[in-house]
Each structure stands twice: as structure tokens, then as C-alpha cells.
Design an enzyme around this catalytic site. Structure first.
Site, mmCIF file in Angstrom:
data_model
loop_
_atom_site.group_PDB
_atom_site.id
_atom_site.type_symbol
_atom_site.label_atom_id
_atom_site.label_comp_id
_atom_site.label_asym_id
_atom_site.label_seq_id
_atom_site.Cartn_x
_atom_site.Cartn_y
_atom_site.Cartn_z
ATOM 1 N N GLU A 1 0.816 -1.211 0.000
ATOM 2 C CA GLU A 1 0.000 0.000 0.000
ATOM 3 C C GLU A 1 0.849 1.260 0.000
ATOM 4 O O GLU A 1 0.458 2.275 -0.582
ATOM 5 C CB GLU A 1 -0.963 -0.011 1.186
ATOM 6 N N TYR B 1 -2.119 -7.165 -11.210
ATOM 7 C CA TYR B 1 -1.113 -7.231 -10.152
ATOM 8 C C TYR B 1 0.070 -8.099 -10.591
ATOM 9 O O TYR B 1 1.174 -7.619 -10.820
ATOM 10 C CB TYR B 1 -1.707 -7.820 -8.867
#
Length: 548
Positions: A328, A403
Site C-alpha cells: 500500500e 497485479y
């Protein structure tokens, strides 16, 4: 907003969306087009500033307040579109103190102006509203509010995550990634005894009436709508600092449940090493004035700008780092600072950030360990859908290839460039020169192609625009002179696809072959032994044909 020509972008999105196969767009609704499309009611104004003021009632699970939208007029208009979910009630909309009429079309609100909106002028509207916002069924993957209680103190614990579902599920805004305010103020009133942590820099707190406290935050940088957040409970707070190699100091703030304060002080030490690695690869932390914060949440995590949601229960992976902290935080560079213009291009956010995990491994534990980490990502690649979706329809990604396939695509490009100094300089230049800006796919491709001097466009086009992997098809053949050769070619969707490949025979040295779309031949020598193809440096399939 982050500087992007809205008129040009609207044309780009329209043409690109029309160019998508019908199978991609049939599953999207009118609501998706209203949310994802750029029409004159949106492109005619450029958001400059949001002033969001709320009261949150954990008991009734309701919110009420207002948002002032300051904007610059890009082209003269009579109607403008603002987004707010249909289950939220608009109480009134005003400009210069006078009420404006409006109509709803699902989650979109079309506002009719009373006065002329001259090009180049700055105007404001105020939207007052209230309601019970959408409750997340499974945050952060399913967007909405999370209304919980701290199991130790039994105090309310209120958070929100809305990526994909949309910020307009809880506050009125232009809910499109192409337009961001230059800055934003967020003021939230909560019951006394609770802290509200939001984005940006804390400006202060003040009592409001006998039983409420207002927390005021200011975001000094552009921020995309889904990054705006609030986190409410009786947080314990502690601070630290990161010192850049040039001596500049960055404020680090941590807001955690009181019972976790001790373990957080130890566990969050890894933040400073992470920031040092990311500064090496991507330049300085992009939101320096607002500081860096981790905020404990009851859900796993989310990249809320300068207030990262952390819910990983203070656990490290087998590779000895906390996934939520490393992943993150990577989004602060790719996703929050450098942002895509349409949900269809979320590969820009997720591919670079997932690749950043491997670079963090390389920075802290070396290249071999980073390759081992990358090899754990590879089995998760599905190759069922292109990573680049249809534009203009608020596209959702049907799987996780943006991803893991995205990470491996970048790893492949690194080895195609075959010069780490050049590759890493290009990545760092992308992050720093495009800092605080909105980009689109072709812009990223052109930038890296120019900076590396390598023809990366065919590789990007194969991996982004097609679901299938390229396949190296080869055959070992014996020549008339009793030597051995390898015939090889790429089977790929992109006509000019070409990727160098490393091979070796027996225990010999690696040699590089350069297959194209047509059959070519490379010598293997007189005693080839077992043939090995190095699949650690590229994302492709392999198909061996019978030996001749």
C-alpha cells in the site's frame, strides 16, 4: 486537478471505448457509462478544491454534511454532473446562496445553473446531503462503510474503503479519475472521546456543542476521490520520522488501537527502510508536506493517500516484511501520485506497485531473493482477460492479472532492456517527472520507450491488450555437418513482437537468442546436451516441437 486536457481526454476515452470488442462492453450498464464516461457535463469544469464537512453518527450509522466544490470553467455550460449514490439524500444545492435545480439519473446528479459560467472563471457550488451510506460486505474488495466496535474498549470503530465502488457512495464529487482537486479540506464531527483520522495534515480539533469534537484535516496535494477516507475510534497515536539521504525529515504518524500500541512501535520500524528503498527507486516520498501515516482498520488495507489503511494484524510474510505496509505504501508513488485517468487503466497503479514489492526485496535481500519472490507471483497469473480494459464505462477488473502479470511484465521489460542502469533510471524518471499527474497507458509506454531506447511498444501491446501469453516455439535440429541448432519463433498476437531469450546446453554458459515471428536458427554446437530456457527473466510460454 492534475493537469490533463479534459477535452482531449474525453475524445480519447470515447474513441478507445468504441474500439473495444462488443463482448467487453455488453456487460456494462447505463450507470457504468454515467460514472465512467466523460461528457460535456463533466469536461466543462475542472475541480480545483473540495471542502468536505461531515457529522458521523456511529449509533444511527448515518452521516450528514456538505461539500463545497470550487471549479474553473473550461467551457461554457448550463448543466454540470456531480455524482452521489441514489440512496443518499440531497437536501439542497446552491450557488452564491441561491438554490439550483437538479435531476437525478441513478447515482448521477445533473445540476442546472442559474447564472452564466464564463470560461476561465472560478465558481463554487455547495451540496448539502445526508443518509446511510452503503455498508461494505467485504472491505476493501467490496466498497462502503465499516461500522464496528473495538473489541477491547467497545468504542465505535468506523472506517470506509471505496475503490472501484466509488467515493460518491458517501460524498458528492466528480467521481472520475481524470479530475482531481489541487487540494482539499476535510472536517469531521464525531462523538467526544473518539479521534477522526483523515488524509493530509491535521489542522486541529475543536469542541462542537456539548458532545462532539470536530477534527480538521488539509490535503496540500491533488488527491483522487477514492483515496479520501475517514477512520474513527479511540486511537492511540505515536510519531516518528524518516530522514532522507539529503537530511530532509519526513513526519511519520501512526494511529492504532490502544491495545496494539506496543507491538506497533516495534513492527512499524520497517517503514523507514521501505521509504529508503522506494526513494532509491522512485524518488522522494511524493506527499512530503502532508506526512506519511498508517491508520489501523478492521479491514486488510487500502492505499488512502497519506493515511494508509492498515489491518494486517502486525504480521510479516515468509519474506520478512509486512505485505500491507510495503504494497500500500508503493501506491503512494503509483496510484496516488502518478495516477491513471480511467479505471480501465488500473494496471498502471497495480503493476508498478506489485513490482515495487520485488524491488523492495532486491533492495533489502538481494537479487536472488527477489527472483524467488517473483516466482511466488507467477502461479497466480491467469491469462484470461487483457490487463487493459474498456475505457469510459467504469471498467472493473475481472481478475488479479493487473497485479501479478503486470509485475512480471515489468520484470520482463527490465531484461529486454538488458541494462539495469538504464531501466531503473527510466522507472525513477517516470515516478518523479510524472509526479502528481494523471497519465494514460500510451503515455507510459512512450515515456519508457524513449527513456530506455528500447522498442518496448510491441511487448507492452502483447501483455496489456491480449490475454494470451507469447509462446516460444522451438525445435532442436541436427545439421548435415553433424552439428546441432535450435529453430525458434514467437507465436504472439502482436505482429512485431520480439523478446530476447537466454538458453544454455548442458552445464554451459547462457547464450542469448533473438526469436522473431518467423522461424530463425541459432547454433548449439556439436554436443548440445540438455537444453535449458531461462524463464526466470521473462513472462512467456514454451512449446518444444519434436527433434529432427
Amino acid at each position: 486537478m492534475k493537469r490533463v486536457n479534459l477535452a482531449i481526454l474525453a475524445i480519447f476515452c470515447y474513441l478507445s471505448a468504441c474500439a473495444q470488442p462488443a463482448a467487453d462492453t455488453n456487460r456494462y450498464t447505463r450507470a457504468d457509462s454515467l460514472r465512467g464516461g466523460l461528457r460535456p457535463e463533466r469536461t466543462s469544469y475542472d475541480v480545483l478544491f473540495y471542502d468536505l464537512s461531515l457529522r458521523v453518527d456511529p449509533t444511527s450509522r448515518t452521516i450528514e454534511g456538505s461539500n463545497v466544490i470550487r471549479y474553473s470553467v473550461v467551457s461554457a455550460f448550463q448543466q454540470m454532473q456531480v455524482d452521489l449514490f441514489a440512496n443518499m439524500t440531497v437536501r439542497r444545492i446552491t450557488q452564491n446562496g441561491k438554490p439550483l435545480t437538479y435531476r437525478r439519473d441513478g447515482n448521477a446528479i445533473f445540476i442546472t445553473m442559474n447564472e452564466a459560467q464564463p470560461v476561465g472563471q472560478t465558481r463554487e457550488i455547495t451540496i448539502s446531503y445526508e443518509g446511510s451510506p452503503t455498508v461494505a460486505k467485504n472491505a476493501p474488495w467490496d466498497g462502503g462503510f465499516v461500522w464496528q466496535r473495538d473489541s477491547v474498549t467497545n468504542k465505535p470503530w468506523v472506517t470506509v474503503a471505496c475503490e472501484g465502488t466509488g467515493a460518491s457512495l458517501w460524498w458528492p464529487c466528480k467521481d472520475h479519475l481524470s479530475d482531481e482537486p489541487d487540494s482539499m479540506r476535510i472536517r469531521v464531527r464525531v462523538p467526544n472521546g473518539l479521534t477522526c483520522v483523515s488524509n493530509g495534515l491535521l489542522q486541529g480539533q475543536r469542541p462542537v456543542g456539548p458532545d462532539q469534537t470536530e477534527w480538521s484535516w488539509f490535503v496540500h496535494y491533488p488527491i483522487n476521490s477514492y483515496n479520501v477516507t475517514l477512520n474513527i475510534t479511540d486511537y492511540a497515536h505515536f510519531a516518528d520520522e524518516y530522514r532522507s539521504p539529503d537530511g530532509q525529515r519526513l513526519q511519520l504518524d501512526y494511529y492504532v488501537l490502544p491495545v496494539n500500541l506496543g507491538k506497533a512501535k516495534t513492527h512499524f520500524e520497517q517503514v523507514k527502510g521501505m521509504l529508503a528503498c522506494y526513494e532509491q527507486y522512485f524518488g522522494k516520498y511524493p506527499f512530503w508536506r502532508d506526512g506519511y501515516a498508517l491508520v489501523e482498520t478492521p479491514y486488510w488495507g487500502m492505499e488512502h493517500q497519506s493515511a494508509i489503511a492498515y489491518g494486517n494484524k502486525y504480521q510479516n510474510t515468509p519474506f520478512n516484511f509486512d505485505f500491507i505496509i510495503i504494497h500500500e505504501s508503493g501506491h503512494e508513488y503509483f496510484g496516488n501520485s502518478l495516477s491513471c485517468a480511467d479505471h480501465a487503466e488500473m494496471w498502471i497503479h497495480e503493476a508498478f506497485t506489485t513490482y515495487a514489492e520485488a524491488l523492495y526485496m532486491e533492495c533489502t535481500q538481494g537479487a536472488a531473493r527477489a527472483q524467488t519472490y517473483l516466482n511466488t507471483q507467477r502461479p497466480k497469473i491467469r491469462n484470461e482477460y487483457p490487463m487493459l480494459g474498456p475505457l469510459g464505462v467504469n471498467a472493473d477488473q475481472p481478475d488479479t492479472d493487473i497485479y501479478y502479470k503486470g509485475s512480471w511484465m515489468l520484470h520482463t521489460l527490465r531484461h529486454a532492456v538488458n541494462n539495469d542502469a538504464t531501466w531503473f533510471a527510466a522507472i525513477k524518471a517516470l515516478a518523479t517527472e510524472k509526479k502528481l499527474s494523471i497519465v494514460y497507458t500510451d503515455e507510459v509506454i512512450d515515456f519508457l520507450t524513449k527513456r530506455t531506447g528500447a522498442d518496448l511498444k510491441p511487448l507492452f501491446n502483447q501483455y496489456l491488450r491480449h490475454a494470451e501469453l507469447p509462446v516460444l516455439e522451438y525445435q532442436v535440429v541436427r545439421t548435415e555437418a553433424n552439428d546441432w541448432s535450435i529453430r525458434h519463433r514467437w507465436v504472439a498476437n502482436v505482429q512485431d513482437f520480439a523478446l530476447p531469450v537466454q538458453i544454455r546446453t548442458g552445464a554451459g554458459n547462457w547464450q542469448t537468442i533473438r526469436p522473431g515471428r518467423e522461424w530463425t536458427t541459432s547454433s548449439l554446437g556439436s554436443a548440445p546436451g540438455a537444453l535449458t530456457i531461462n524463464t526466470n527473466i521473462g513472462l512467456f510460454g514454451v512449446r518444444r516441437l519434436p527433434t529432427e
